[in-house]
Design a protein around this motif. Sequence first.
Motif, PDB file in Angstrom:
ATOM      1  N   THR A 108      -3.986   3.062  -2.435  1.00  0.00           N
ATOM      2  CA  THR A 108      -3.427   4.400  -2.251  1.00  0.00           C
ATOM      3  C   THR A 108      -4.197   5.147  -1.170  1.00  0.00           C
ATOM      4  N   CYS A 167      -0.923   7.076  -8.913  1.00  0.00           N
ATOM      5  CA  CYS A 167      -0.978   5.960  -7.962  1.00  0.00           C
ATOM      6  C   CYS A 167      -2.375   5.351  -7.914  1.00  0.00           C
ATOM      7  N   TYR A 168      -3.394   6.215  -7.943  1.00  0.00           N
ATOM      8  CA  TYR A 168      -4.757   5.715  -7.864  1.00  0.00           C
ATOM      9  C   TYR A 168      -5.118   4.920  -9.118  1.00  0.00           C
ATOM     10  N   ALA A 178      -0.828  11.517  -7.051  1.00  0.00           N
ATOM     11  CA  ALA A 178      -1.980  10.821  -6.479  1.00  0.00           C
ATOM     12  C   ALA A 178      -2.804  10.153  -7.574  1.00  0.00           C
ATOM     13  N   ARG A 204       0.827  -1.198   0.000  1.00  0.00           N
ATOM     14  CA  ARG A 204       0.000   0.000   0.000  1.00  0.00           C
ATOM     15  C   ARG A 204       0.867   1.255   0.000  1.00  0.00           C
ATOM     16  N   ILE A 205       0.261   2.356  -0.460  1.00  0.00           N
ATOM     17  CA  ILE A 205       0.982   3.629  -0.630  1.00  0.00           C
ATOM     18  C   ILE A 205       0.323   4.709   0.214  1.00  0.00           C
ATOM     19  N   CYS A 257       0.205   8.521  -0.032  1.00  0.00           N
ATOM     20  CA  CYS A 257       0.547   9.556  -1.008  1.00  0.00           C
ATOM     21  C   CYS A 257       0.410  10.930  -0.360  1.00  0.00           C
TER      22      CYS A 257
END
Length: 513
Positions: free
Chosen positions: A242, A234-235, A231, A216-217, A219
């Motif tokens: 994210t 990543c999404y 963002a 998981r990230i 951001c």
Amino acid sequence: MAIELIVLDFGSQYTQLIARRLREVGVYTEIYPYFTPTKDLLAKNPKGIILSGGPASVYDKDAYRCAPELFETNLPMLGICYGMQLLVDSFGGQVRAAHRQEFGKAHLELLEKHPLLEGVDNLSVVWMSHADRVESLPPNFKALAKSANTPFCAIAHTTKPLFGLQFHPEVVHSVQGTQILKNFALKICGCKATWDMQTFASQEIAKIKEKVGTDRILCAVSGGVDSSVVASLCYKAVGAQTEAVFVDHGLLRLGEKEQVVKMFTDLKIPLHVVDASSLFLERLRGVSEPEEKRKIIGMAFIEVFEKKAKELEKRGKIKYLAQGTLYPDVIESVSVKGPSKVIKSHHNVGGLPEKMDFVLLEPLRELFKDEVRALGAQLGLPQDMLKRHPFPGPGLAIRILGAIGYDSLELVRLADQIFIQALHDAKLYHSVWQAFCVLLNVCSVGVMGDNRTYDNTLALRAVCASDGMSAHFAPLPFEFLESVANKIINEVKGINRVVYDITSKPPGTIEWE
């Protein structure tokens, strides 16, 4: 993506601009430090190599030099400034300290027609920045162009694909510099122009997806274009893996938090808002040195992100911290790919602690602001977001000279709102790259209502730029500046003097700290 050209970095602040100009014309280019082994460079199968500028002198004992065998590869090679001097020195010419340093504009006088200079006008403006000069060319080299103070502005080998430019074609001040780089890439090296932001977007989404996997990230978002694009990337790559986090560090502009929340609601990206203003302001209490401010802010950000990550880990461990670091941040903060000089630490680069619980994810690390805007458009972000002026991560902390307090923050917020709104009202906002106010923490005597005042001085700053690596002060109309100054002095109690900053970058930086 196949590499078309390689830029060897010898420490110039403008090295990345070379790659950026080439990417502008569709030629995919990568940068490597000058000490990269020749076999590693050749393994990339480049069609040509560019030697960047740099701060050293080729005749110094510890001068930066690439491997000598690189010159035996018969690959087309273009030396820029220091890179040209290195070519000259390596092939037996002479380079000496110039009697007079040359910085700024010059006019390129063409001496003969050549593919490297095709489409370039005689007496075209070019940008010089050098303290050394070529005194004599090596055997089998000839001059293609000169200027009033430089007899060898552009040179070429008579039989080998070796070329040199004493000026910097990569900066915007060299009016037809991009044309010269394009000539080298397409006409001399035979490169293919296949690079664009659509390609970059698809590649980066795939890279993030592969790298992150099932992890998981977190951001970090500020509401600016850079972090918003990250963002979105990543999404699009890993969706709900994210976690976008916005930190209110108490150093925001008026209404900033509310604007950011609305922006991410419209993007349909879930956003966590953390109020950490008391933490940041307490850590910054009494601190006046700019580098110390940046490092304190960088460490406080990580502390807040790590705490928030632990709260969110009930859905799985957060391994990555994604942030909107751009190349201008990197090149000013650290020598990322070569020996470039450190100008100042950015809170998200040089200001980060050595140890933290995250693995950094920085998909925009080698892009410039205008490239990020193009990428954002490709990803479908709204234009009002993409066209927002840059706002630094440390916020108003670096727009208040010296120590920071609640009163000084309020002064800057109110004045900044007046300045930015006036730019919008006058339809000047989009004609400048960035505009803001700086509280100087210097008081001066004034007269208001027949009474003596002893209040703060505020500086207005507005610049025009294309990439943030260099900038000119914006020539805003005098009547506009007078109107803004009057409004600020009348409406912001505590300010009795307003000045306008007419410094360009270089020698200044865009922000004051």
